[in-house]
Design a protein around this motif. Structure first.
Motif, PDB file in Angstrom:
ATOM      1  N   VAL A 140       0.851  -1.181   0.000  1.00 25.33           N
ATOM      2  CA  VAL A 140       0.000   0.000   0.000  1.00 25.33           C
ATOM      3  C   VAL A 140       0.887   1.231   0.000  1.00 25.33           C
ATOM      4  N   GLU A 141       0.390   2.334  -0.539  1.00 25.94           N
ATOM      5  CA  GLU A 141       1.093   3.611  -0.487  1.00 25.94           C
ATOM      6  C   GLU A 141       0.317   4.590   0.365  1.00 25.94           C
ATOM      7  N   VAL A 142       1.033   5.387   1.136  1.00 26.51           N
ATOM      8  CA  VAL A 142       0.461   6.348   2.060  1.00 26.51           C
ATOM      9  C   VAL A 142       0.948   7.730   1.664  1.00 26.51           C
ATOM     10  N   ASN A 143       0.019   8.624   1.346  1.00 26.20           N
ATOM     11  CA  ASN A 143       0.371   9.987   0.963  1.00 26.20           C
ATOM     12  C   ASN A 143       0.368  10.874   2.203  1.00 26.20           C
ATOM     13  N   VAL A 144       1.508  11.506   2.491  1.00 29.32           N
ATOM     14  CA  VAL A 144       1.612  12.331   3.697  1.00 29.32           C
ATOM     15  C   VAL A 144       2.388  13.606   3.371  1.00 29.32           C
ATOM     16  N   PRO A 145       2.168  14.676   4.145  1.00 29.76           N
ATOM     17  CA  PRO A 145       2.997  15.874   3.963  1.00 29.76           C
ATOM     18  C   PRO A 145       4.470  15.536   4.188  1.00 29.76           C
ATOM     19  N   ASP A 146       5.338  16.217   3.462  1.00 28.06           N
ATOM     20  CA  ASP A 146       6.767  15.926   3.533  1.00 28.06           C
ATOM     21  C   ASP A 146       7.299  15.948   4.961  1.00 28.06           C
ATOM     22  N   GLY A 147       6.793  16.861   5.785  1.00 26.89           N
ATOM     23  CA  GLY A 147       7.330  17.009   7.123  1.00 26.89           C
ATOM     24  C   GLY A 147       6.634  16.179   8.180  1.00 26.89           C
ATOM     25  N   ALA A 148       5.755  15.265   7.771  1.00 25.62           N
ATOM     26  CA  ALA A 148       4.986  14.497   8.755  1.00 25.62           C
ATOM     27  C   ALA A 148       5.077  13.007   8.475  1.00 25.62           C
ATOM     28  N   ASP A 151       4.703  10.620  12.018  1.00 30.99           N
ATOM     29  CA  ASP A 151       3.569  10.592  12.951  1.00 30.99           C
ATOM     30  C   ASP A 151       2.240  10.975  12.312  1.00 30.99           C
ATOM     31  N   HIS A 152       2.159  10.931  10.988  1.00 31.82           N
ATOM     32  CA  HIS A 152       0.897  11.250  10.335  1.00 31.82           C
ATOM     33  C   HIS A 152      -0.137  10.165  10.672  1.00 31.82           C
ATOM     34  N   PRO A 153      -1.432  10.529  10.787  1.00 29.53           N
ATOM     35  CA  PRO A 153      -2.454   9.520  11.091  1.00 29.53           C
ATOM     36  C   PRO A 153      -2.468   8.336  10.126  1.00 29.53           C
ATOM     37  N   HIS A 154      -2.192   8.571   8.843  1.00 32.15           N
ATOM     38  CA  HIS A 154      -2.170   7.458   7.888  1.00 32.15           C
ATOM     39  C   HIS A 154      -1.031   6.492   8.205  1.00 32.15           C
ATOM     40  N   VAL A 155       0.119   7.032   8.620  1.00 33.00           N
ATOM     41  CA  VAL A 155       1.252   6.189   8.987  1.00 33.00           C
ATOM     42  C   VAL A 155       0.909   5.374  10.232  1.00 33.00           C
ATOM     43  N   ARG A 156       0.323   6.023  11.225  1.00 31.07           N
ATOM     44  CA  ARG A 156      -0.043   5.305  12.450  1.00 31.07           C
ATOM     45  C   ARG A 156      -1.066   4.208  12.149  1.00 31.07           C
ATOM     46  N   PHE A 157      -2.005   4.505  11.239  1.00 36.46           N
ATOM     47  CA  PHE A 157      -2.999   3.506  10.851  1.00 36.46           C
ATOM     48  C   PHE A 157      -2.323   2.295  10.223  1.00 36.46           C
ATOM     49  N   ALA A 158      -1.418   2.536   9.288  1.00 34.95           N
ATOM     50  CA  ALA A 158      -0.725   1.432   8.614  1.00 34.95           C
ATOM     51  C   ALA A 158       0.049   0.589   9.622  1.00 34.95           C
TER      52      ALA A 158
END
Length: 357
Positions: A140-148, A151-158
């Motif tokens: 899966v790919e997770v799109n997040v702001p460069d600086g996050a 700890d971005h919510p999508h990263v924590r979810f994955a």
């Protein structure tokens, strides 16, 4: 969470629904126009949340994708219902000709319905389907702001669902139109390095004489581009499956702008593909660029990209942006993009989850 934006297709799934708490997960009714529209709306809201540059499928593109058969991949689409409302959807792709230990997935939940368990229910359903089909790894790919990235919510979810980080790409956007004189200067500079090669652009299909060597070139992208911890096999695009994909794209209202570099022996040794959607003609996707290893060092990467942008300006003068993604460690192609004027907008993090024995 969204998966790579390569073209995919579908079959239906007659398995029963799965209730998890107050959430019901079941196969999407792909021939039900109202349900497809509701799933599209949830995916659109998810993809565009805090991402003004998001490039999404139109309803027509998605409906054709869901209702098409493919000899290359099988797609299983699912919806999550909360209080009877389509809160989210998941798309699970099974490659059929190569990389058959993997599945690819997207999980999207409308932000208005997040926090109700729909995303978790979808994520576990596709993991179960992957395991049941004897596949070992979900991607899966997770799109997040460069600086996050951490700890971005999508990263924590994955990570909460058993995924581990595998690779980083950076999404970049090029504003259009470009100064024609600057493109001509870049093309002229590159031309001093690739004498003996010729560049050709085609709107729509490639001539049949070029398709076999184009496919051979295209198939190298999965193994040549940096992919971090993920080990891909060479892909298996053929002239037959290429023609199959073009037919589906035509039904979706998509047009491919191919630019190829042809060696003196007549083979395609480099390519650049741009895709224009009739439903969203201002936003253009760059699907791939590759130069075969034995032909590098001739500025062919810059040459096919510049020629492609020149052809795009002729074919689709209404286009206002081109999007592309490259691995952070792909210094040469990143350098070409930066020289052309692409600006970075977000990180695209690849995650994988191992579910097999």
């Amino acid at each position: 969470m969204t998966a790579a934006s390569t073209p995919r297709t579908t079959t239906t799934d007659s398995r029963p629904s799965d209730r998890r708490g107050d959430v019901v997960v079941r196969p999407l009714a792909v021939h039900d126009d109202a349900e497809v529209a509701a799933a599209h709306a949830a995916r659109e809201a998810s993809s565009r949340h805090e991402r003004p540059w998001a490039k999404t499928w139109s309803l027509r593109e998605m409906a054709v994708q869901l209702r098409s058969d493919s000899s290359v991949e099988r797609l299983e689409p699912y919806v999550a219902l909360v209080d009877g409302h389509v809160a989210g959807m998941a798309l699970l792709w099974f490659p059929l000709l190569d990389n058959t230990s993997f599945t690819w997935l997207e999980v999207d939940v409308d932000p208005a319905w997040r926090g109700r368990g729909a995303g978790s229910a979808l994520a576990e359903r596709v993991a179960e389907r992957t395991r049941a089909e004897g596949r070992h790894t979900l991607l899966v790919e997770v799109n997040v702001p460069d600086g996050a990235r951490a700890d971005h919510p999508h990263v924590r979810f994955a990570e909460r669902h058993g995924y581990s980080y595998a690779n980083t790409e950076v999404r970049r956007i090029l504003g259009l139109p470009l100064d024609p004189a600057r493109l001509e200067a870049l093309a002229a500079d590159a031309a001093t390095r690739h004498e003996g090669y010729r560049l050709e652009s085609y709107v729509g299909a490639l001539p049949e004489a070029l398709r076999e060597s184009y496919c051979a070139c295209w198939n190298q992208l999965a193994v040549d581009a940096p992919t971090g911890e993920i080990e891909f096999e060479e892909e298996a695009l053929s002239p037959q499956t290429y023609a199959e994909e073009l037919g589906r794209m035509e039904r979706q209202g998509r047009t491919m702008v191919h630019t190829v570099a042809i060696a003196p022996d007549g083979d395609v040794v480099a390519y650049n593909d741009l895709v224009v959607s009739a439903d969203d003609p201002e936003e253009v996707m760059q699907w791939g660029t590759l130069v075969r290893r034995e032909h590098r060092g001739h500025r062919l990467g810059m040459a096919v990209k510049v020629r492609g942008l020149q052809e795009l300006a002729r074919f689709a003068p209404q286009a206002r942006r081109v999007q592309t993604c490259n691995a952070e460690q792909n210094a040469h192609m990143v350098g070409v993009n930066v020289e052309l004027g692409f600006r970075r907008v977000e990180a695209v993090l690849a995650y994988q989850r191992h579910v097999g024995d």
